[in-house]
Write a protein that holds these residues in place. Structure first.
Motif, PDB file in Angstrom:
ATOM      1  N   SER A 168       0.747  -0.838   5.695  1.00 51.13           N
ATOM      2  CA  SER A 168       1.871  -0.101   5.105  1.00 51.13           C
ATOM      3  C   SER A 168       1.860  -0.175   3.589  1.00 51.13           C
ATOM      4  O   SER A 168       2.659   0.501   2.927  1.00 51.13           O
ATOM      5  CB  SER A 168       3.198  -0.658   5.645  1.00 51.13           C
ATOM      6  N   GLY A 169       0.971  -1.006   3.023  1.00 54.29           N
ATOM      7  CA  GLY A 169       0.848  -1.085   1.568  1.00 54.29           C
ATOM      8  C   GLY A 169       1.395  -2.354   0.951  1.00 54.29           C
ATOM      9  O   GLY A 169       1.350  -2.517  -0.269  1.00 54.29           O
ATOM     10  N   MET A 170       1.886  -3.269   1.763  1.00 59.47           N
ATOM     11  CA  MET A 170       2.440  -4.514   1.224  1.00 59.47           C
ATOM     12  C   MET A 170       1.314  -5.436   0.760  1.00 59.47           C
ATOM     13  O   MET A 170       0.247  -5.490   1.366  1.00 59.47           O
ATOM     14  CB  MET A 170       3.294  -5.215   2.285  1.00 59.47           C
ATOM     15  N   SER A 171       1.564  -6.167  -0.299  1.00 56.40           N
ATOM     16  CA  SER A 171       0.596  -7.143  -0.794  1.00 56.40           C
ATOM     17  C   SER A 171       0.655  -8.401   0.063  1.00 56.40           C
ATOM     18  O   SER A 171       1.604  -8.610   0.833  1.00 56.40           O
ATOM     19  CB  SER A 171       0.910  -7.508  -2.251  1.00 56.40           C
ATOM     20  N   ASN A 172      -0.360  -9.245  -0.096  1.00 50.46           N
ATOM     21  CA  ASN A 172      -0.368 -10.506   0.661  1.00 50.46           C
ATOM     22  C   ASN A 172       0.854 -11.354   0.337  1.00 50.46           C
ATOM     23  O   ASN A 172       1.421 -12.007   1.206  1.00 50.46           O
ATOM     24  CB  ASN A 172      -1.643 -11.292   0.360  1.00 50.46           C
ATOM     25  N   ARG A 173       1.253 -11.334  -0.924  1.00 47.64           N
ATOM     26  CA  ARG A 173       2.427 -12.120  -1.350  1.00 47.64           C
ATOM     27  C   ARG A 173       3.689 -11.581  -0.674  1.00 47.64           C
ATOM     28  O   ARG A 173       4.516 -12.357  -0.183  1.00 47.64           O
ATOM     29  CB  ARG A 173       2.568 -12.041  -2.864  1.00 47.64           C
ATOM     30  N   GLU A 174       3.834 -10.270  -0.646  1.00 48.37           N
ATOM     31  CA  GLU A 174       5.004  -9.658  -0.017  1.00 48.37           C
ATOM     32  C   GLU A 174       5.033  -9.940   1.484  1.00 48.37           C
ATOM     33  O   GLU A 174       6.086 -10.214   2.068  1.00 48.37           O
ATOM     34  CB  GLU A 174       5.012  -8.152  -0.275  1.00 48.37           C
ATOM     35  N   ILE A 175       3.855  -9.864   2.103  1.00 46.87           N
ATOM     36  CA  ILE A 175       3.781 -10.152   3.541  1.00 46.87           C
ATOM     37  C   ILE A 175       4.136 -11.607   3.795  1.00 46.87           C
ATOM     38  O   ILE A 175       4.868 -11.935   4.737  1.00 46.87           O
ATOM     39  CB  ILE A 175       2.367  -9.855   4.079  1.00 46.87           C
ATOM     40  N   ALA A 176       3.621 -12.505   2.957  1.00 47.93           N
ATOM     41  CA  ALA A 176       3.891 -13.930   3.123  1.00 47.93           C
ATOM     42  C   ALA A 176       5.391 -14.213   3.002  1.00 47.93           C
ATOM     43  O   ALA A 176       5.952 -15.001   3.768  1.00 47.93           O
ATOM     44  CB  ALA A 176       3.113 -14.732   2.083  1.00 47.93           C
ATOM     45  N   THR A 177       6.044 -13.561   2.048  1.00 48.29           N
ATOM     46  CA  THR A 177       7.486 -13.740   1.867  1.00 48.29           C
ATOM     47  C   THR A 177       8.244 -13.271   3.094  1.00 48.29           C
ATOM     48  O   THR A 177       9.235 -13.882   3.510  1.00 48.29           O
ATOM     49  CB  THR A 177       7.968 -12.967   0.631  1.00 48.29           C
ATOM     50  N   GLU A 204       0.497 -17.680   1.708  1.00 43.48           N
ATOM     51  CA  GLU A 204      -0.474 -16.625   1.413  1.00 43.48           C
ATOM     52  C   GLU A 204      -1.808 -16.896   2.091  1.00 43.48           C
ATOM     53  O   GLU A 204      -2.499 -15.962   2.512  1.00 43.48           O
ATOM     54  CB  GLU A 204      -0.650 -16.488  -0.099  1.00 43.48           C
ATOM     55  N   ARG A 205      -2.190 -18.168   2.205  1.00 45.62           N
ATOM     56  CA  ARG A 205      -3.424 -18.497   2.913  1.00 45.62           C
ATOM     57  C   ARG A 205      -3.316 -18.112   4.392  1.00 45.62           C
ATOM     58  O   ARG A 205      -4.267 -17.602   4.988  1.00 45.62           O
ATOM     59  CB  ARG A 205      -3.733 -19.998   2.780  1.00 45.62           C
ATOM     60  N   LYS A 206      -2.153 -18.352   4.984  1.00 42.94           N
ATOM     61  CA  LYS A 206      -1.934 -17.967   6.368  1.00 42.94           C
ATOM     62  C   LYS A 206      -2.087 -16.458   6.539  1.00 42.94           C
ATOM     63  O   LYS A 206      -2.696 -15.982   7.508  1.00 42.94           O
ATOM     64  CB  LYS A 206      -0.542 -18.395   6.832  1.00 42.94           C
ATOM     65  N   VAL A 207      -1.524 -15.715   5.609  1.00 42.14           N
ATOM     66  CA  VAL A 207      -1.634 -14.255   5.669  1.00 42.14           C
ATOM     67  C   VAL A 207      -3.082 -13.823   5.526  1.00 42.14           C
ATOM     68  O   VAL A 207      -3.561 -12.947   6.252  1.00 42.14           O
ATOM     69  CB  VAL A 207      -0.760 -13.601   4.566  1.00 42.14           C
TER      70      VAL A 207
END
Length: 228
Positions: A168-177, A204-207
């Motif tokens: 959907s375009g989310m960054s890894n940081r956004e997904i992690a949050t 973020e590592r988990k993502v």
């Protein structure tokens, strides 16, 4: 009949499979051939690959990757040949394959598979065969010498959701949050030894690891997904 456990496994597996670039490519070729957009000779290797190619993906038939699992489950749509599309099309016979072989259960190694040796000369009916197999399995499960490797359950739902968010375009940081909010929350009381400190880098590592697994799954890894 398909159990709820089987149904859930098929649903998750289908979500990864329908994103597989190779499946998408072959489906488009199959659809173009079937609708007359391309012509292929009857003796062509490509024709054979398109007609029977669904089996390599663990399917019972070609299924349009644009279809949602629930639509397939309803059983009101035509399959690739105009017949009724059912949930069973998402399961090939290899999902139920039983391997019969001679293997000593001596506890010398971790049991990752159960193979059964059956003397068919001593089994003369379906009832007797079922009783014989059940007896072998019961003895196996009750044997204290058999070491069974603990099974670590893969959270396919979380992997799929992280993959969707990434697409959907989310960054890894956004997904992690979004997926691991507790890793970003300050506990407020740093003197409380029971308070977990925030760890955004770990989130973020988990993502990142989940996305690696996601890409593996949509690029053929779905074929070897543990069943169920």
């Amino acid at each position: 009949m398909i159990t709820e456990e089987e149904r859930d496994w098929l649903r998750i597996r289908w979500e990864f499979l329908r994103r597989d670039p190779e499946y998408l490519r072959l489906w488009e070729q199959f659809h173009d051939w079937q609708t007359g957009k391309i012509q292929i000779g009857d003796d062509s290797d490509l024709l054979l690959a398109l007609v029977d190619g669904f089996a390599r993906f663990g399917l019972g038939q070609w299924v349009d990757p644009a279809l949602d699992f629930e639509k397939i489950s309803e059983g009101n749509l035509p399959d690739a040949w105009g017949n009724r599309l059912t949930i069973e099309h998402l399961m090939s016979t290899k999902c139920h394959t039983v391997l019969i072989d001679d293997l000593p259960f001596d506890g010398s190694r971790f049991a990752t598979t159960l193979t059964i040796h059956i003397d068919l000369g001593r089994v003369n009916s379906r009832t007797a065969l079922k009783a014989h197999i059940n007896g072998i399995i019961d003895r196996y499960l009750d044997d204290p010498n058999i070491r069974k490797r603990p099974k670590r359950k893969t959270d396919y739902e979380r992997i799929l959701e992280i993959g969707r968010l990434h697409e959907s375009g989310m960054s890894n940081r956004e997904i992690a949050t979004h997926m691991y909010p507790n890793e970003f929350v300050d506990p407020g009381n740093l003197f409380d030894e029971n308070s977990a400190l925030p760890n955004p880098e770990n989130a973020e590592r988990k993502v990142s690891h989940a996305l690696d697994r996601y890409h593996q799954l949509i690029n053929g890894g779905h074929i070897d997904m543990t069943y169920p």
